[in-house]
Design an enzyme around this catalytic site. Sequence first.
Site, mmCIF file in Angstrom:
data_model
loop_
_atom_site.group_PDB
_atom_site.id
_atom_site.type_symbol
_atom_site.label_atom_id
_atom_site.label_comp_id
_atom_site.label_asym_id
_atom_site.label_seq_id
_atom_site.Cartn_x
_atom_site.Cartn_y
_atom_site.Cartn_z
ATOM 1 N N HIS A 72 -0.556 -29.259 46.278
ATOM 2 C CA HIS A 72 -1.800 -28.977 45.565
ATOM 3 C C HIS A 72 -3.024 -29.075 46.472
ATOM 4 O O HIS A 72 -4.076 -29.568 46.079
ATOM 5 C CB HIS A 72 -1.933 -29.888 44.340
ATOM 6 C CG HIS A 72 -0.850 -29.662 43.332
ATOM 7 N ND1 HIS A 72 -0.792 -28.519 42.561
ATOM 8 C CD2 HIS A 72 0.242 -30.406 43.009
ATOM 9 C CE1 HIS A 72 0.291 -28.580 41.800
ATOM 10 N NE2 HIS A 72 0.934 -29.700 42.062
ATOM 11 N N GLN B 203 7.525 -33.706 40.128
ATOM 12 C CA GLN B 203 8.308 -34.201 41.252
ATOM 13 C C GLN B 203 8.042 -35.688 41.465
ATOM 14 O O GLN B 203 6.914 -36.149 41.356
ATOM 15 C CB GLN B 203 7.915 -33.405 42.509
ATOM 16 C CG GLN B 203 8.948 -33.441 43.600
ATOM 17 C CD GLN B 203 8.773 -32.296 44.585
ATOM 18 O OE1 GLN B 203 8.398 -31.201 44.204
ATOM 19 N NE2 GLN B 203 9.034 -32.547 45.840
ATOM 20 N N ARG C 92 9.343 -21.103 44.166
ATOM 21 C CA ARG C 92 8.170 -21.964 44.331
ATOM 22 C C ARG C 92 8.501 -23.137 45.248
ATOM 23 O O ARG C 92 7.736 -23.462 46.165
ATOM 24 C CB ARG C 92 7.706 -22.478 42.964
ATOM 25 C CG ARG C 92 6.464 -23.380 42.978
ATOM 26 C CD ARG C 92 6.169 -23.832 41.553
ATOM 27 N NE ARG C 92 4.948 -24.600 41.405
ATOM 28 C CZ ARG C 92 4.845 -25.916 41.486
ATOM 29 N NH1 ARG C 92 5.940 -26.627 41.754
ATOM 30 N NH2 ARG C 92 3.690 -26.532 41.305
ATOM 31 N N SER D 71 2.377 -30.585 37.218
ATOM 32 C CA SER D 71 2.774 -29.833 38.407
ATOM 33 C C SER D 71 3.989 -28.957 38.100
ATOM 34 O O SER D 71 3.916 -28.078 37.252
ATOM 35 C CB SER D 71 3.034 -30.787 39.572
ATOM 36 O OG SER D 71 3.181 -30.090 40.780
ATOM 37 N N LEU D 72 5.158 -29.206 38.735
ATOM 38 C CA LEU D 72 6.319 -28.361 38.435
ATOM 39 C C LEU D 72 6.712 -28.478 36.968
ATOM 40 O O LEU D 72 7.345 -27.580 36.404
ATOM 41 C CB LEU D 72 7.494 -28.694 39.349
ATOM 42 C CG LEU D 72 8.416 -29.875 39.053
ATOM 43 C CD1 LEU D 72 9.529 -29.488 38.089
ATOM 44 C CD2 LEU D 72 9.015 -30.419 40.333
ATOM 45 N N GLN E 221 -2.073 -22.710 40.588
ATOM 46 C CA GLN E 221 -1.580 -24.078 40.436
ATOM 47 C C GLN E 221 -0.958 -24.618 41.706
ATOM 48 O O GLN E 221 -1.007 -25.820 41.979
ATOM 49 C CB GLN E 221 -0.569 -24.122 39.276
ATOM 50 C CG GLN E 221 -0.177 -25.526 38.867
ATOM 51 C CD GLN E 221 1.335 -25.697 38.795
ATOM 52 O OE1 GLN E 221 2.073 -25.169 39.620
ATOM 53 N NE2 GLN E 221 1.790 -26.424 37.799
#
Length: 311
Positions: free
Chosen positions: A196, A11, A115, A90-91, A245
């Site tokens: 996170h 992102q 998510r 991340s994503l 995660q």
Amino acid sequence: MSKTAFLFPGQGAQYCGMGKDFFDAYDTAKEVYVQAGEAVGMDVAELCFTENDELNITEYTQIAMLATETAILRVLEEKGVKADCAAGLSLGEYGALAAAEVMELPELFRLIRCRGVFMQEAYPVGGGMSAVLGLDADTIGNICEETEGIVSIANDNCPGQIVITGEAAAVEAASVKLKEAGAKRCVPLKVSGPFHSALLAGAGQKLAKELEGVSVKKPVIPYICNVEAAYVTESDAVKELLVRQVSGTVRWRESMERMLADGVDTFIEIGPGKTLAGFLKKINRDAKVFSIGTVKDMEAFLSLQAVMELE
């Protein structure tokens, strides 16, 4: 022996119009956007290609990014570009899952949509993130632990750039201490949540329920997971790692160091921007990295690849 890795950004790299040239030029890419839209019940192509206020909102950003990354990936695969392993920030880890063919694409698109929604809902206001420049991870981690409130490392991106996350007041208090400890700068990030961090544990729990009925396959190529900076070669741990995660630290620097130590010498960043290429050059200035976010990028890469094969 030469090894190649696919990398997928997270992102922040998104922009209006990303992937449109692939959509217009390749049926393979168009099919991915259509498939993504059908899986989540929205026009994902319109979300990515037209001016709108939703593209930068987490619950929409994530499906838009994954659709674009996967569309480019599938065209590259169609062109014969292959990788020995994959990783995503991340994503972007879901892009790595697509490359590893761990799940069917409709399921993957549905999961990333969930998510994004869960993360947006989990802590909609009051959180913060800040990029800490010029200080090592151990010092940052120790100061976060000593700071009152919830604050921790979100991303260890590369030497000199680490992101902290948590309650806004705790992030601000930690930032003051970090500058006193020698950080060059602490830059507040414009984000819609404390990603996170432990504050998003509830989103991970909701994702775990969504994952219960999902069929997971053995990766066709290994991918490195964010929370352990380790290769995933079997299906057993995939779901647990994706749940962790959501609220765990993205250990990107360690992930790249692991790939480099394993002999990966060519990295292909798939998706908008060149963020991961920038990180990689700070981790190892000699790393060979290509960023492919447009058809022009891909054509330049393929032309160079053809020349190298003739030499």
